[in-house]
Design a protein around this motif. Structure first.
Motif, PDB file in Angstrom:
ATOM      1  N   ARG A  16     -18.523  16.818  70.219  1.00  0.00           N
ATOM      2  CA  ARG A  16     -18.002  17.243  68.924  1.00  0.00           C
ATOM      3  C   ARG A  16     -16.963  16.291  68.367  1.00  0.00           C
ATOM      4  NH1 ARG A  16     -17.670  23.735  70.079  1.00  0.00           N
ATOM      5  NH2 ARG A  16     -19.913  23.985  70.380  1.00  0.00           N
ATOM      6  N   VAL A  31     -23.086  25.530  83.062  1.00  0.00           N
ATOM      7  CA  VAL A  31     -21.712  25.271  82.592  1.00  0.00           C
ATOM      8  C   VAL A  31     -21.523  23.783  82.311  1.00  0.00           C
ATOM      9  CG1 VAL A  31     -19.277  25.442  83.179  1.00  0.00           C
ATOM     10  CG2 VAL A  31     -20.831  27.231  83.894  1.00  0.00           C
ATOM     11  N   MET A  55     -14.137  16.766  83.443  1.00  0.00           N
ATOM     12  CA  MET A  55     -14.252  18.099  84.039  1.00  0.00           C
ATOM     13  C   MET A  55     -15.602  18.256  84.730  1.00  0.00           C
ATOM     14  SD  MET A  55     -12.492  20.114  80.870  1.00  0.00           S
ATOM     15  CE  MET A  55     -13.019  21.763  81.173  1.00  0.00           C
ATOM     16  N   LEU A 103     -15.383  35.737  74.135  1.00  0.00           N
ATOM     17  CA  LEU A 103     -16.286  35.604  75.278  1.00  0.00           C
ATOM     18  C   LEU A 103     -15.643  34.732  76.360  1.00  0.00           C
ATOM     19  CD1 LEU A 103     -19.077  36.302  76.340  1.00  0.00           C
ATOM     20  CD2 LEU A 103     -19.943  34.229  75.287  1.00  0.00           C
ATOM     21  N   ALA A 120     -21.984  31.510  70.971  1.00  0.00           N
ATOM     22  CA  ALA A 120     -20.654  30.930  71.131  1.00  0.00           C
ATOM     23  C   ALA A 120     -20.724  29.406  71.168  1.00  0.00           C
ATOM     24  CB  ALA A 120     -20.007  31.459  72.414  1.00  0.00           C
ATOM     25  N   PRO A 155     -15.210  24.715  65.953  1.00  0.00           N
ATOM     26  CA  PRO A 155     -13.916  24.892  65.292  1.00  0.00           C
ATOM     27  C   PRO A 155     -13.758  23.840  64.200  1.00  0.00           C
ATOM     28  CG  PRO A 155     -13.618  23.762  67.363  1.00  0.00           C
ATOM     29  CD  PRO A 155     -15.078  24.086  67.260  1.00  0.00           C
ATOM     30  N   GLN A 205     -20.646  27.844  67.771  1.00  0.00           N
ATOM     31  CA  GLN A 205     -19.473  27.967  66.907  1.00  0.00           C
ATOM     32  C   GLN A 205     -18.610  26.722  67.043  1.00  0.00           C
ATOM     33  OE1 GLN A 205     -17.722  31.668  68.166  1.00  0.00           O
ATOM     34  NE2 GLN A 205     -18.736  32.783  66.522  1.00  0.00           N
ATOM     35  N   ILE A 253     -20.235  20.244  74.441  1.00  0.00           N
ATOM     36  CA  ILE A 253     -18.942  20.387  73.776  1.00  0.00           C
ATOM     37  C   ILE A 253     -18.298  19.023  73.577  1.00  0.00           C
ATOM     38  CG2 ILE A 253     -16.595  21.242  74.151  1.00  0.00           C
ATOM     39  CD1 ILE A 253     -18.023  23.683  75.546  1.00  0.00           C
ATOM     40  N   VAL A 262     -13.422  28.616  80.584  1.00  0.00           N
ATOM     41  CA  VAL A 262     -12.573  27.473  80.218  1.00  0.00           C
ATOM     42  C   VAL A 262     -13.303  26.567  79.238  1.00  0.00           C
ATOM     43  CG1 VAL A 262     -11.428  25.416  81.103  1.00  0.00           C
ATOM     44  CG2 VAL A 262     -11.301  27.532  82.384  1.00  0.00           C
ATOM     45  N   ALA A 263     -14.605  26.336  79.489  1.00  0.00           N
ATOM     46  CA  ALA A 263     -15.375  25.464  78.597  1.00  0.00           C
ATOM     47  C   ALA A 263     -15.366  26.027  77.177  1.00  0.00           C
ATOM     48  CB  ALA A 263     -16.801  25.327  79.117  1.00  0.00           C
ATOM     49  N   LEU A 264     -15.611  27.338  77.067  1.00  0.00           N
ATOM     50  CA  LEU A 264     -15.651  27.935  75.726  1.00  0.00           C
ATOM     51  C   LEU A 264     -14.290  27.843  75.038  1.00  0.00           C
ATOM     52  CD1 LEU A 264     -17.889  31.096  76.181  1.00  0.00           C
ATOM     53  CD2 LEU A 264     -18.456  28.883  75.204  1.00  0.00           C
ATOM     54  N   ALA A 281     -16.840  28.541  83.073  1.00  0.00           N
ATOM     55  CA  ALA A 281     -17.588  28.747  81.835  1.00  0.00           C
ATOM     56  C   ALA A 281     -16.641  29.219  80.730  1.00  0.00           C
ATOM     57  CB  ALA A 281     -18.713  29.765  82.057  1.00  0.00           C
ATOM     58  N   TYR A 320     -11.949  25.623  75.615  1.00  0.00           N
ATOM     59  CA  TYR A 320     -11.672  24.231  75.242  1.00  0.00           C
ATOM     60  C   TYR A 320     -12.438  23.863  73.979  1.00  0.00           C
ATOM     61  CZ  TYR A 320     -11.196  19.191  75.334  1.00  0.00           C
ATOM     62  OH  TYR A 320     -10.921  17.889  74.982  1.00  0.00           O
ATOM     63  N   ALA A 321     -13.649  24.350  73.871  1.00  0.00           N
ATOM     64  CA  ALA A 321     -14.441  24.049  72.679  1.00  0.00           C
ATOM     65  C   ALA A 321     -13.741  24.559  71.428  1.00  0.00           C
ATOM     66  CB  ALA A 321     -15.827  24.676  72.799  1.00  0.00           C
ATOM     67  N   GLN A 322     -13.045  25.681  71.537  1.00  0.00           N
ATOM     68  CA  GLN A 322     -12.381  26.236  70.365  1.00  0.00           C
ATOM     69  C   GLN A 322     -11.013  25.627  70.134  1.00  0.00           C
ATOM     70  OE1 GLN A 322     -13.888  28.329  68.172  1.00  0.00           O
ATOM     71  NE2 GLN A 322     -15.651  27.873  69.449  1.00  0.00           N
ATOM     72  N   ALA A 323     -10.243  25.427  71.217  1.00  0.00           N
ATOM     73  CA  ALA A 323      -8.841  25.052  71.054  1.00  0.00           C
ATOM     74  C   ALA A 323      -8.615  23.552  71.191  1.00  0.00           C
ATOM     75  CB  ALA A 323      -7.975  25.792  72.060  1.00  0.00           C
ATOM     76  N   LEU A 358     -14.880  35.899  80.150  1.00  0.00           N
ATOM     77  CA  LEU A 358     -15.422  35.214  81.327  1.00  0.00           C
ATOM     78  C   LEU A 358     -14.303  34.814  82.271  1.00  0.00           C
ATOM     79  CD1 LEU A 358     -18.178  32.997  79.687  1.00  0.00           C
ATOM     80  CD2 LEU A 358     -18.518  34.884  81.253  1.00  0.00           C
ATOM     81  N   LEU A 416     -20.527  21.929  78.826  1.00  0.00           N
ATOM     82  CA  LEU A 416     -19.360  21.052  78.659  1.00  0.00           C
ATOM     83  C   LEU A 416     -19.765  19.721  78.023  1.00  0.00           C
ATOM     84  CD1 LEU A 416     -17.345  21.688  81.927  1.00  0.00           C
ATOM     85  CD2 LEU A 416     -16.449  21.805  79.621  1.00  0.00           C
ATOM     86  N   THR A 447     -12.776  34.621  67.120  1.00  0.00           N
ATOM     87  CA  THR A 447     -14.144  34.130  67.108  1.00  0.00           C
ATOM     88  C   THR A 447     -14.844  34.731  68.316  1.00  0.00           C
ATOM     89  OG1 THR A 447     -13.489  32.244  68.430  1.00  0.00           O
ATOM     90  CG2 THR A 447     -13.578  31.919  66.047  1.00  0.00           C
ATOM     91  N   LEU A 448     -16.150  34.778  68.239  1.00  0.00           N
ATOM     92  CA  LEU A 448     -16.895  35.291  69.383  1.00  0.00           C
ATOM     93  C   LEU A 448     -16.666  34.395  70.593  1.00  0.00           C
ATOM     94  CD1 LEU A 448     -19.143  37.131  70.593  1.00  0.00           C
ATOM     95  CD2 LEU A 448     -20.676  35.238  70.062  1.00  0.00           C
ATOM     96  N   ALA A 449     -16.669  33.074  70.352  1.00  0.00           N
ATOM     97  CA  ALA A 449     -16.502  32.141  71.470  1.00  0.00           C
ATOM     98  C   ALA A 449     -15.184  32.388  72.187  1.00  0.00           C
ATOM     99  CB  ALA A 449     -16.580  30.708  70.958  1.00  0.00           C
TER     100      ALA A 449
END
Lengths: 481, 95, 310
Positions: B52, B42, B64, A205, C109, C114, C112, B49, A177-179, A175, A181-184, A209, B46, A200-202
């Motif tokens: 996006r 999870v 994944m 968090l 989260a 990016p 959000q 995500i 890792v998912a967050l 979980a 990856y969503a950011q980076a 995790l 994914l 960021t909160l993500a």
């Protein structure tokens, strides 16, 4: 030969051996022993390259940077690989003697053990967040069947509990890792730190995790509940692998991720919190180890305690603390391997491991008790052992940063460790009562006794050869110095 | 931000409920179910995500998820075998 | 469309709550299976039809059969428990608070976004031409991140080895309605079709949604059907051919990676021109390994045989 072939071989040769053993369906301990020998040579061959260039990177598949999976052998990874390779040799020799006459169990051991070795190497070499998730699962699913080798009826409860916690831990990690990856937008550890947006909160968090998931896998207090039964119940060779390497691998990940990709996200408060968990683990684990009535549980609770020392890096985060934490990992790995193998020998001879009935085993089991004593020196942190060097470095760090409370923890932990080690030794050397109980077990063959002793001697030698090893390790990537 | 995405709420909720079940249930099969609820959350996250990317869904999170499903199912199957064995051992003890 | 999404989300949450809180274990399992199917439905809506297929086949289907089988092997009433409600005690209250906070944080989260699109994903779509397959997910699984898939095959194999060590196959109650529900003729009618669908899915993975995992799962499903209808059964013995097929997925990957190092100069890189045939070979051996492993995880035995054979 190109140096980047070495890390690849470290993963794939063990896998190949394990798969072939699975297909062959007949135990081939010699193949296993050749494999661990080759594995050690490969790790040794890695040393010059890493010492010269700082790190060796292998690109799997030849794709470009944000997409491909890379293997990274830097100082930290190399030291863990070296520990794994040394233990692998000792444990394999021990296992060859231990399972000589049991066809079924031997087959399973020699199938699972190479696969576990390859998985551990893969975990230490991984430079990719999601790949780490897969290797964590690999390590777990190789380790739990090995626990069952002690007899499914006896160990099924421990194995099930282990599996439940391990599964939850890795999904929590996923979980996170998912967050991230969503950011980076990348999973590569080398790119993550730069790619993550600030605060960021993500991001926070996700990092939390990931850390919590790993803490569960590393059996850090309060997530230690699955460890003692699993490590205490497994066959000796397996306990040695689990305690010295498998939980250590999770603790290693914490060091690796904290000082690298998670560096922009972590706060000093989080570091203090992890340090506090570590301190609690040290005190609670040592106290529990002192109170146990069975030898293998003493050693298992000692693992709960000793893992805590590796967490003391996080609140201090200076080079000395970094070196101390990693060095503690190495010293504990060798010493704990020796303790479990020696405990296995005692169990073999007595037919049980109840402490109160251990009197008078000093003569038949002299070599194994020597191993136990020498390893105990390192666990207690007495000079000149590796454990002493590690604690000395941690003490230096706590003085350097002015965080005196860790000094107290270190001293108390050492005292408690001395208490539980000497308690075992005292009982072993006590004269037997008048009517010597009938002891049906056999005196362990020399191979089993000496493989434990060699590990214990290595744990002591580690205290003498610290300079080149620490140079190889270097300082933390994102650390304050 | 363009309002609340209902399936994102569902993903977060699945993880929360899964964790809740893991903490409070005692029976191993129920705990395995809870873990899988968490995992499903999870996976759903994914997949959200993955949307996006401007042109077409992002294949990396999709891969994944596929890997994750197979790992989760094989580990759960092993867990269920452990449960069956445990029940059998207990049954033998009682008779 | 958001209305449908909202409805799906609500149903998912209600089913999850039901799964955790149902007193009877059977009801919890049924809730879990229905949830898996609904989840697959929601994934179709999220442009992930191939994942929906995998979830329906493996996550809900195969796991569901296993859960039900395990439930039947437990003593009656085993696993029925009522978990405490949030207000019944301090511990449940604390856990409820913690989990709620976590869910809220996760929701925030997940909202959000990016500023930049994911660079790995862009790179994957960018280099698709060189990957030897047209389907992006298959390209990631079998080429860009083939290493993950190889390790995953290792996980599957070790889960199987662990399961076999326990020697606790699913109960085969000979006179149970399970078989009357699936008359043999029905199986005979559908089996060829299912086999065909499975093989097609593996083959199609290169071009359109589908792939080794979905195909393997469908093939395993065909095997489960064979066992349920009494054509086949688990066997206590195995042979090296079967073991080779089980290990084959991982083995082909490993060998293709190792042996091609001198040719391509990189590890797990496939030479130009041979990419597509190698990928097809890998895909089929993977599918076969997956199908057999899942089937044996279902039976809990090391081997298989036709019914009545010794």
């Amino acid at each position: 030969m190109r140096p980047d072939v070495l890390p690849v071989m470290l993963v794939f040769l063990p896998f190949l051996a394990g798969l072939l053993q699975f297909i062959a369906g007949r135990p081939a301990p010699r193949l296993g022993n050749v494999l661990v020998g080759v594995n050690l040579l490969l790790v040794l061959a890695l040393i010059p390259g890493v010492a010269d260039e700082g790190a060796i990177v292998a690109n799997l598949g030849g794709w470009s940077e944000p997409l491909a999976i890379h293997l990274l052998a830097d100082g930290l990874a190399l030291l863990m690989l070296l520990l794994t390779a040394l233990l692998a040799v000792a444990v394999s020799l021990y296992a060859m003697a231990a399972w000589r006459d049991q066809h079924h169990d031997a087959l399973r051991f020699w199938t699972l053990w190479p696969l576990l070795l390859g998985s551990l190497n893969a975990l230490f070499l991984s430079r990719d967040l999601f790949n780490i998730y897969v290797t964590l699962e690999l390590v777990t699913l190789a380790a739990i069947p090995l626990v069952l080798l002690a007899g499914p009826g006896k160990t099924v409860d421990a194995a099930l509990r282990y599996l439940l916690f391990a599964l939850l831990g890795s999904l929590i990690y996923l979980a996170g890792v998912a967050l991230l990856y969503a950011q980076a937008g990348t999973l590569d550890l080398a790119l993550l730190a730069d790619a993550l947006p600030d605060s960021t909160l993500a991001g926070s968090l996700g990092a939390s995790l990931i850390i919590v998931g790993i803490l569960i896998k590393a059996a850090i207090l309060p997530f230690h509940v699955w460890l003692p039964a699993a490590h205490g119940g497994a066959p000796a060779a397996v306990s040695a692998i689990l305690s010295a390497l498998v939980v250590k691998a999770a603790a290693y990940l914490l060091l690796r991720l904290w000082s690298g990709p998670l560096d922009p996200l972590v706060t000093p408060a989080a570091g203090q919190l992890l340090g506090a968990l570590g301190a609690l683990a040290i005190l609670f684990g040592s106290w529990q180890a002192f109170r146990q009535e069975r030898l293998k549980l003493v050693v298992a609770y000692s693992t709960v305690a000793q893992l805590g020392y590796m967490l003391l890096f996080f609140p201090m985060a200076v080079t000395a603390a970094w070196q101390g934490a990693v060095y503690h990992g190495l010293a504990h790995g060798l010493a704990k391997g020796a303790l479990f193998l020696a405990a296995g020998n005692i169990l073999l001879y007595l037919g049980h491991d109840r402490l109160r009935e251990m009197r008078g085993i000093d003569r038949p089991l002299a070599v194994s008790l020597l191993a136990f004593g020498l390893a105990g020196v390192s666990i207690m942190g007495l000079p000149p052992s590796g454990g002493f060097t590690a604690k000395w470095l941690l003490l230096t760090a706590s003085v350097e940063t002015g965080q005196w409370w860790w000094t107290i923890t270190l001293l108390l932990g050492g005292l408690l460790a001395a208490a539980y080690v000497f308690r075992v030794l005292r009982l072993a050397f006590l004269q037997p009562p008048e009517n010597v109980p009938d002891r049906p077990g056999m005196v362990p063959p020399p191979l089993m006794a000496w493989s434990a002793t060699v590990l214990a001697v290595l744990a002591i030698v580690l205290g003498v050869v610290s300079a080149p090893l620490l140079e190889l390790l270097g300082s933390p990537v994102g650390g304050s110095e | 931000m363009t309002g609340i995405e209902p399936l994102a709420v569902a993903a977060a909720g699945l993880m929360g409920i899964g964790l809740y079940g893991f903490c409070l249930c005692r029976h191993a099969v129920r705990r395995l179910l809870s873990i899988n609820l968490f995992g499903n959350g999870v996976f759903l996250a994914l997949i959200l995500i993955a949307r996006r990317l401007p042109d077409g869904p992002d294949p990396v999170p999709h891969a994944m998820v596929l890997t994750g499903i197979v790992i989760a199912v094989s580990a759960t199957a092993f867990g269920l075998a452990l449960v069956r064995r445990q029940a059998r051992t207990r049954g033998d003890d009682e008779t | 469309m958001t209305a449908l999404d909202s409805l799906l989300a609500l149903l998912l949450l209600l089913l999850a709550a039901r799964c955790v809180s149902a007193r009877s274990l059977l009801q919890a399992i049924v809730a879990f299976i229905v949830l898996g199917l609904l989840l697959a439905l929601s994934w179709v809506r999220l442009e992930a039809p191939d994942l929906a297929l995998a979830e329906a086949a493996i996550g809900a289907g195969l796991l569901g059969v296993l859960l039900l089988g395990t439930w039947r092997s437990l003593p009656l009433g085993h696993g029925n428990e009522r978990i405490p409600l949030p207000w019944q005690g301090l511990r449940p209250a604390l856990i409820t608070t913690g989990c709620t906070v976590l869910a809220v944080l996760l929701t925030v989260a997940l909202h959000q976004h990016p500023e930049q699109a994911a660079m790995s994903g862009l790179a994957a779509l960018d280099q698709l031409d060189a990957a030897g397959v047209d389907q992006p997910v298959t390209a990631v699984l079998l080429n860009f991140r083939a290493y993950d898939t190889l390790l995953e095959m290792g996980v599957l194999l070790m889960a199987l080895i662990g399961t076999l060590m326990l020697d606790s196959p699913l109960p085969r109650d000979t006179e149970l309605p399970a078989r009357t529900m699936l008359p043999a003729t029905l199986a005979q009618l559908f089996l060829p079709l299912i086999l065909l669908i499975g093989l097609y899915l593996v083959w199609a993975g290169a071009y359109s949604p589908g792939g080794a995992f979905q195909g393997g799962a469908v093939l395993a499903g065909a095997g489960v059907l064979l066992i349920l209808t009494g054509f086949g059964e688990g066997d206590g013995r195995d042979g090296w051919v079967l073991r080779a097929l089980l290990a084959g997925g991982a083995l082909v990957f490993t060998l293709a990676g190792l042996l091609l190092i001198p040719v391509t100069g990189a590890f797990m890189a496939y030479p130009q021109g041979l990419v597509t045939p190698i990928m097809v070979l890998i895909e089929f051996s993977l599918a076969l390994s997956i199908a057999l492993s899942l089937l044996l995880l279902y039976t809990g035995t090391p081997g298989l045989r036709r019914r009545g054979e010794r």
